[in-house]
Design a protein around this motif. Sequence first.
Motif, mmCIF file in Angstrom:
data_model
loop_
_atom_site.group_PDB
_atom_site.id
_atom_site.type_symbol
_atom_site.label_atom_id
_atom_site.label_comp_id
_atom_site.label_asym_id
_atom_site.label_seq_id
_atom_site.Cartn_x
_atom_site.Cartn_y
_atom_site.Cartn_z
ATOM 1 N N LEU A 271 19.297 -6.682 -20.838
ATOM 2 C CA LEU A 271 19.766 -7.739 -20.311
ATOM 3 C C LEU A 271 19.123 -9.124 -20.073
ATOM 4 O O LEU A 271 19.352 -10.084 -20.702
ATOM 5 N N PRO A 272 17.828 -8.984 -19.853
ATOM 6 C CA PRO A 272 16.987 -10.395 -19.748
ATOM 7 C C PRO A 272 16.556 -10.921 -21.019
ATOM 8 O O PRO A 272 16.540 -12.205 -21.440
ATOM 9 N N THR A 273 16.474 -10.038 -22.174
ATOM 10 C CA THR A 273 16.234 -10.388 -23.346
ATOM 11 C C THR A 273 17.366 -10.987 -24.090
ATOM 12 O O THR A 273 17.337 -11.836 -24.837
ATOM 13 N N ARG A 274 18.494 -10.188 -23.884
ATOM 14 C CA ARG A 274 19.767 -10.679 -24.891
ATOM 15 C C ARG A 274 20.372 -11.869 -23.928
ATOM 16 O O ARG A 274 20.729 -12.805 -24.798
ATOM 17 N N ASN A 275 20.234 -11.957 -23.040
ATOM 18 C CA ASN A 275 20.538 -13.398 -22.274
ATOM 19 C C ASN A 275 19.887 -14.453 -22.600
ATOM 20 O O ASN A 275 20.219 -15.666 -22.741
ATOM 21 N N ALA A 276 18.273 -14.149 -22.746
ATOM 22 C CA ALA A 276 17.544 -15.180 -23.255
ATOM 23 C C ALA A 276 17.988 -15.801 -24.425
ATOM 24 O O ALA A 276 18.033 -17.072 -24.631
ATOM 25 N N ARG A 277 18.443 -15.001 -25.445
ATOM 26 C CA ARG A 277 18.963 -15.310 -26.759
ATOM 27 C C ARG A 277 20.253 -16.034 -26.719
ATOM 28 O O ARG A 277 20.841 -16.651 -27.756
ATOM 29 N N ASN A 278 21.069 -15.810 -25.510
ATOM 30 C CA ASN A 278 22.229 -16.460 -25.236
ATOM 31 C C ASN A 278 22.171 -17.945 -24.391
ATOM 32 O O ASN A 278 23.098 -18.323 -24.438
ATOM 33 N N GLY A 279 21.001 -18.008 -24.245
ATOM 34 C CA GLY A 279 20.881 -19.514 -23.188
ATOM 35 C C GLY A 279 21.230 -19.110 -21.864
ATOM 36 O O GLY A 279 21.211 -20.075 -21.211
ATOM 37 N N THR A 280 21.041 -17.947 -21.319
ATOM 38 C CA THR A 280 21.177 -17.742 -19.821
ATOM 39 C C THR A 280 19.826 -17.276 -19.432
ATOM 40 O O THR A 280 19.434 -16.406 -19.891
ATOM 41 N N LEU A 281 19.393 -18.108 -18.351
ATOM 42 C CA LEU A 281 18.104 -17.872 -17.824
ATOM 43 C C LEU A 281 18.368 -17.614 -16.314
ATOM 44 O O LEU A 281 18.934 -17.947 -15.356
ATOM 45 N N PHE A 282 17.379 -16.631 -16.023
ATOM 46 C CA PHE A 282 17.483 -16.303 -14.412
ATOM 47 C C PHE A 282 16.255 -16.919 -13.761
ATOM 48 O O PHE A 282 15.188 -16.926 -14.005
ATOM 49 N N THR A 283 16.464 -17.307 -12.465
ATOM 50 C CA THR A 283 15.617 -18.049 -11.708
ATOM 51 C C THR A 283 15.830 -17.594 -10.196
ATOM 52 O O THR A 283 16.988 -16.859 -9.926
ATOM 53 N N PHE A 284 14.908 -17.840 -9.444
ATOM 54 C CA PHE A 284 14.927 -17.215 -7.824
ATOM 55 C C PHE A 284 16.203 -18.016 -7.207
ATOM 56 O O PHE A 284 16.641 -17.637 -6.127
ATOM 57 N N GLN A 285 16.815 -18.935 -7.792
ATOM 58 C CA GLN A 285 17.762 -19.784 -7.259
ATOM 59 C C GLN A 285 19.255 -19.376 -7.892
ATOM 60 O O GLN A 285 20.210 -19.978 -7.408
ATOM 61 N N GLY A 286 19.107 -18.735 -8.630
ATOM 62 C CA GLY A 286 20.485 -18.144 -9.557
ATOM 63 C C GLY A 286 20.147 -18.286 -10.859
ATOM 64 O O GLY A 286 19.303 -18.823 -11.679
ATOM 65 N N LYS A 287 21.525 -18.092 -11.756
ATOM 66 C CA LYS A 287 21.295 -18.196 -13.216
ATOM 67 C C LYS A 287 21.462 -19.758 -13.517
ATOM 68 O O LYS A 287 22.271 -20.580 -12.859
ATOM 69 N N VAL A 288 20.890 -19.803 -14.784
ATOM 70 C CA VAL A 288 20.982 -21.303 -15.399
ATOM 71 C C VAL A 288 21.555 -21.275 -16.690
ATOM 72 O O VAL A 288 20.850 -20.291 -17.431
ATOM 73 N N ASN A 289 22.494 -21.795 -16.942
ATOM 74 C CA ASN A 289 23.082 -21.861 -18.440
ATOM 75 C C ASN A 289 22.665 -22.852 -19.216
ATOM 76 O O ASN A 289 22.915 -24.209 -18.928
ATOM 77 N N ILE A 290 21.426 -22.853 -20.055
ATOM 78 C CA ILE A 290 20.580 -23.817 -20.492
ATOM 79 C C ILE A 290 21.379 -24.733 -21.443
ATOM 80 O O ILE A 290 21.134 -25.738 -21.837
ATOM 81 N N LYS A 291 22.596 -24.291 -21.937
ATOM 82 C CA LYS A 291 23.335 -24.876 -22.917
ATOM 83 C C LYS A 291 24.268 -25.969 -22.330
ATOM 84 O O LYS A 291 24.582 -27.074 -23.051
ATOM 85 N N ARG A 292 24.372 -26.243 -21.011
ATOM 86 C CA ARG A 292 24.934 -27.171 -20.411
ATOM 87 C C ARG A 292 24.550 -28.318 -20.545
ATOM 88 O O ARG A 292 23.265 -28.866 -20.629
ATOM 89 N N ALA A 293 25.765 -29.275 -20.702
ATOM 90 C CA ALA A 293 25.335 -30.856 -21.163
ATOM 91 C C ALA A 293 24.496 -31.442 -19.738
ATOM 92 O O ALA A 293 23.710 -32.421 -20.084
ATOM 93 N N GLU A 294 24.673 -30.966 -18.749
ATOM 94 C CA GLU A 294 23.921 -31.610 -17.564
ATOM 95 C C GLU A 294 22.480 -31.505 -17.516
ATOM 96 O O GLU A 294 21.733 -32.339 -16.941
ATOM 97 N N TYR A 295 21.878 -30.915 -18.419
ATOM 98 C CA TYR A 295 20.425 -30.570 -18.626
ATOM 99 C C TYR A 295 19.920 -31.472 -19.713
ATOM 100 O O TYR A 295 18.854 -31.490 -19.975
ATOM 101 N N ARG A 296 20.837 -32.414 -20.579
ATOM 102 C CA ARG A 296 20.466 -33.003 -21.698
ATOM 103 C C ARG A 296 19.334 -34.052 -21.379
ATOM 104 O O ARG A 296 18.361 -33.976 -22.154
#
Length: 374
Positions: A271-296
Amino acid sequence: MNLPGTFTLGPGDGSARTGRLTTAHGEIETPVFMPVGTQGTVKSLCPDDLRTIGARIILGNTYHLYLRPGDELVAKMGGLHRFMAWDGPILTDSGGFQVFSLSGLRRITEEGVTFSSHIDGSKHLFSPEKVISIERNLGSDIMMVLDECVPYGADRAYTEKSLGLTTRWATRCRAAHAPLDRGQLLFGIVQGGFFKDLRAESARQLIDLAFEGYALGGLSVGESRAEMYDILYDATPLLPADKPRYLMGVGAPRDLLAGMAAGIDMFDCVLPTRNARNGTLFTFQGKVNIKRAEYREDDSPLEADCPCYACRTFSKAYLRHLYVARELLSYRLNTLHNLTFFSRFMAQARQAIREGRFEAFRTAMEAAYPETDA
């Protein structure tokens, strides 16, 4: 240093426990999460990265390494540790899960599993003795027995028949494994599907074989989280308290917490390595979908207090850019971060157990990873 196979329990908190397992390539503090290095590598990382993030043990896949490059070649190269330049402990699975996932490409008999390679269609037989021979060639610190991973939804008659076969295979694996041969430990795998009495029977039969550790297999195979937890909490106490307990293929933060609460010591998951390749990152505040436009245009780090290279060096905007552009560096940085998170997560869990505040830690992390987003 203790002999390989020595497992010493430390402070606990309820059923959650800490411990230390000695292997031929070092000691492992438990509970521990094992990054998956399917083909002799944790995807996009090198051994120095794994040491930096605090990984103490990794998992290799018997099926894939047998097919390519071949276990005999790995043995000729000095074993998997030398071949991949990793000097820490390695656990190898039996390859059973991969074989059984081939479905129409395999046939199960008393002798073992005959299957067709997913690479070139060639025919192969995995018998219990063959699997032990492969794992011996790989030189792993912890070897797993060959078992049948029962599909979710299997009826009682099939599950009971499969359980008998799994026990007979485990008996043959035990016989083929010279006691602590070159320091290699052998773990049994409890099966029994979603029938509690069959799980209890499987545990009893395997305990009689005196393995160096025990795993729960056949979970996270399509069942609901409630069904998994029901078996997890019922079956874990059946395993010997003085031996390491391993929950196979489970890795969502909420599920790791449940496993630790039940008394599990070891976990692995892609899960952590596969999700990394899919742009989903884990933090102590919850998941971050790094693909989202809000992070541009977000100039802040992914996680301010994270010591990984990605968080120390780059912004969310840059991580998003790399992912959207499909740059190879994206997979590497995302994987570095996710495995750093899992290493820190388990370290904090161990500390919380030692200090008698595991439930408070669990509550806080479950808030960050609600059941709908775990």
